[in-house]
Motif scaffolding. Structure first.
Motif, PDB file in Angstrom:
ATOM      1  N   PRO A  87      38.525 -17.589  16.253  1.00 38.60           N
ATOM      2  CA  PRO A  87      39.653 -16.718  16.613  1.00 38.60           C
ATOM      3  C   PRO A  87      40.702 -17.492  17.410  1.00 38.60           C
ATOM      4  CG  PRO A  87      37.564 -15.626  17.060  1.00 38.60           C
ATOM      5  CD  PRO A  87      37.236 -17.050  16.735  1.00 38.60           C
ATOM      6  N   TYR A  88      41.960 -17.240  17.115  1.00 35.36           N
ATOM      7  CA  TYR A  88      43.054 -17.990  17.735  1.00 35.36           C
ATOM      8  C   TYR A  88      43.080 -17.827  19.250  1.00 35.36           C
ATOM      9  CZ  TYR A  88      47.779 -19.893  18.296  1.00 35.36           C
ATOM     10  OH  TYR A  88      48.863 -20.648  18.677  1.00 35.36           O
ATOM     11  N   ASN A  89      42.623 -16.667  19.735  1.00 40.93           N
ATOM     12  CA  ASN A  89      42.665 -16.462  21.191  1.00 40.93           C
ATOM     13  C   ASN A  89      41.605 -17.273  21.932  1.00 40.93           C
ATOM     14  OD1 ASN A  89      40.312 -14.996  20.700  1.00 40.93           O
ATOM     15  ND2 ASN A  89      41.271 -13.001  21.012  1.00 40.93           N
ATOM     16  N   GLN A  90      40.818 -18.048  21.185  1.00 42.00           N
ATOM     17  CA  GLN A  90      39.882 -18.992  21.804  1.00 42.00           C
ATOM     18  C   GLN A  90      40.598 -20.231  22.349  1.00 42.00           C
ATOM     19  OE1 GLN A  90      36.410 -19.739  22.298  1.00 42.00           O
ATOM     20  NE2 GLN A  90      36.308 -17.516  22.377  1.00 42.00           N
ATOM     21  N   SER A 148      41.148 -21.531  11.777  1.00 45.68           N
ATOM     22  CA  SER A 148      41.684 -20.439  12.574  1.00 45.68           C
ATOM     23  C   SER A 148      42.991 -19.978  11.930  1.00 45.68           C
ATOM     24  CB  SER A 148      41.913 -20.896  14.018  1.00 45.68           C
ATOM     25  OG  SER A 148      42.272 -19.794  14.832  1.00 45.68           O
ATOM     26  N   ARG A 149      43.671 -19.083  12.610  1.00 35.40           N
ATOM     27  CA  ARG A 149      44.932 -18.563  12.065  1.00 35.40           C
ATOM     28  C   ARG A 149      45.843 -18.123  13.199  1.00 35.40           C
ATOM     29  NH1 ARG A 149      45.201 -13.931   7.307  1.00 35.40           N
ATOM     30  NH2 ARG A 149      47.150 -14.633   6.339  1.00 35.40           N
ATOM     31  N   ASP A 193      49.886 -18.376   9.624  1.00 34.19           N
ATOM     32  CA  ASP A 193      49.552 -19.686   9.063  1.00 34.19           C
ATOM     33  C   ASP A 193      48.130 -20.073   9.452  1.00 34.19           C
ATOM     34  OD1 ASP A 193      51.998 -20.235   7.807  1.00 34.19           O
ATOM     35  OD2 ASP A 193      52.899 -20.849   9.701  1.00 34.19           O
ATOM     36  N   TYR A 194      47.424 -20.686   8.499  1.00 33.79           N
ATOM     37  CA  TYR A 194      46.064 -21.151   8.765  1.00 33.79           C
ATOM     38  C   TYR A 194      46.089 -22.469   9.528  1.00 33.79           C
ATOM     39  CZ  TYR A 194      44.157 -17.493   5.832  1.00 33.79           C
ATOM     40  OH  TYR A 194      43.804 -16.270   5.329  1.00 33.79           O
ATOM     41  N   ILE A 195      45.012 -22.685  10.281  1.00 31.49           N
ATOM     42  CA  ILE A 195      44.905 -23.841  11.169  1.00 31.49           C
ATOM     43  C   ILE A 195      43.553 -24.513  10.945  1.00 31.49           C
ATOM     44  CG2 ILE A 195      44.744 -24.570  13.591  1.00 31.49           C
ATOM     45  CD1 ILE A 195      46.448 -22.030  14.254  1.00 31.49           C
TER      46      ILE A 195
END
Length: 508
Positions: free
Chosen positions: A194-197, A275-276, A282-284
């Protein structure tokens, strides 16, 4: 009644029937395995489906699928969306029911991190919701576990509650395939992150197709612990995020990018997961490091693979935000040289059997190759000019990049910024035979304080007195090592117009 097993070792045990004497309504009397209020969604088809799932529970590895009231979720944050779904990260207060083996009672894994997959307009199609659920295994020993259903009271949209989900079936399938191939501790436990990580996200480079960031991953990657034979997390891990522009519309591009990288964690470049960005969708790709350029990454890996002993440089990509106290020390039309403090500093060890350690807050020289973002071959050729050994006088530690200009940077223990001057200094140093020989060196101008003019010749030079902070290297016979005579009073002889005549400087 016929839906229930006649066995008392089932999740739902039906003890018997009763009747309310006031209403004459019949009552089924069962064990209190779950709060029955939590089984009521308000939709008969959903309730029947949940009951069917629960009645099929045979052992502790089956998911106790349940209706989860929406007010059970805290810290709800959007993690991604498209035209049909929105994905959120959240905390589930009570958490899922589980038990470690057949012989103990169920308990809840409270304050569980979960992923909420909200299906747009799903309130009009319960069959669609049930069909979605049926795609997932009812077992809790899978990588992707579906715990239950919920509903957003504002939109009435149904929500599937997972241990994780990217929100895209192809991405989820890719991650599951990667995880299913994990055979030994050296395989990456590839995952959706998760991006918020991510904290302390900073741009380190970009071009038309990608942007690279440095970040701190809160939980960190899963690492196998030999001693306890379990996976643990390497928390607060420094990572590189490679964001692929406009990738939300090209899942095949994302999957193809992932498949370029080894699934092993004993590689120099390790891909931990995907992640996103919830703002751009956009994907990461999440790495232990990356320059953002395949040629540069490949070159660094090649250099690292050639490390044979403790005297070889552990050549690396160095995020630009690792540098503090950056000060210009010289420039010409092609390069600009800066002094800086490298926070982590280079990897080194003194003996073959020692682990590598970092000598933190290392003074280094940054040689910025102006306009190098469009000529990777030029950068690589520049690197190849220098020895890969760390027992040289001029040591090249790695490459970095200025995120504002995208210019590549070579990171040295020192450099004048001029090859002829550097070569001359190295030759002088190579002639040092005993403690009476001067350890001739390049001295950054910022090393000088209290600079005062003491004399000048209008045509040739000016002379200044100054204090040299670090001071010259002098041999300490007692300890058999070089030390610095700090805060040394020195004289500086400035040669007018010498920037255009290196030969004149060397002759001097």
């Amino acid at each position: 009644i016929k839906k229930y097993s006649p066995r008392n070792d089932q999740f739902h045990v039906l003890y018997g029937i009763s009747r309310n004497p006031d209403t004459n309504n019949h009552i089924l009397v069962q064990n209190n395995s779950i709060n029955l209020a939590n089984c009521i969604s308000g939709n008969e088809k959903i309730d029947d489906f949940i009951q069917e799932r629960q009645l099929k529970i045979n052992d502790h590895k089956d998911v106790v699928f349940e209706w989860i009231p929406y007010n059970q979720f805290n810290e709800i944050k959007e993690a991604g969306k498209n035209g049909t779904i929105t994905v959120y990260s959240a905390k589930w207060k009570d958490g899922p029911l589980y038990k470690k083996n057949q012989w103990i009672n169920y308990s809840r894994d409270s304050d569980k991190d979960v992923t909420l997959k909200l299906m747009h307009n799903s309130h009009n199609s319960v069959e669609y919701v049930i069909d979605e659920i049926k795609k997932y295994s009812p077992r809790n020993d899978q990588f992707l576990v579906l715990y239950g259903i919920s509903r957003n009271p504002d939109t009435n949209g149904y929500i599937l509650v997972f241990n994780w989900s990217s929100g895209n079936e192809k991405i989820d399938d890719l991650i599951q395939e990667r995880r299913l191939k994990v055979n030994i501790y050296k395989d990456v436990a590839f995952e959706w992150i998760p991006y918020n990580q991510f904290n302390e996200i900073k741009v380190t480079g970009k071009n038309d197709t990608i942007t690279v960031y440095s970040a701190i991953w809160g939980d960190g990657p899963l690492i196998y612990d030999w001693k306890d034979e379990v996976y643990t997390r390497d928390s607060n891990k420094d990572v590189s995020l490679k964001l692929m522009h406009n990738s939300q519309n090209s899942i095949e591009l994302v999957i193809n990018e992932v498949e370029k990288y080894s699934p092993r964690n004993d590689q120099l470049l390790v891909l931990y997961g995907i992640s996103r960005n919830p703002d751009t969708n956009d994907y990461i790709l999440v790495f232990n490091w990356t320059s953002g350029n395949e040629e540069i990454d490949d070159f660094i890996r090649e250099r690292r693979l050639k490390v044979n002993d403790h005297k070889d440089v552990v050549f690396e990509w160095i995020p630009y935000n690792q540098f503090n106290e950056i000060k210009e020390t010289g420039k010409n039309g092609i390069i600009t040289v800066y002094s800086a403090i490298w926070k982590d500093s280079p990897l080194s060890h003194f003996w073959e059997d020692e682990e590598y350690t970092r000598d933190s807050n290392k003074e280094v020289a940054l040689k910025v190759l102006n306009n190098s973002q469009n000529s990777i071959e030029f950068v690589i050729n520049e690197v190849k000019k220098y020895s890969p050994r760390n027992d040289q006088f001029l040591v090249l530690y790695g490459i970095s990049r200025n995120p504002d200009t995208n210019d590549y940077i070579l990171v040295f223990n020192w450099t004048s910024g001029n090859e002829e001057i550097d070569d001359f200094i190295q030759k002088r140093r190579l002639k040092v035979n005993d403690h009476k020989d001067v350890v001739f060196e390049w001295i950054p101008y910022i090393q000088f304080n209290k600079i005062k003019e003491t004399g000048k010749n209008d045509n040739i030079a000016a002379v200044y007195s100054a204090i040299w902070n670090n001071g010259p290297l002098t041999y300490n016979q007692e300890n058999n090592e070089y030390t610095r005579d700090s805060n040394k009073e020195v004289a500086l002889k400035l040669l007018y117009d010498s920037q255009n005549s290196i030969e004149f400087v060397i002759n001097e």
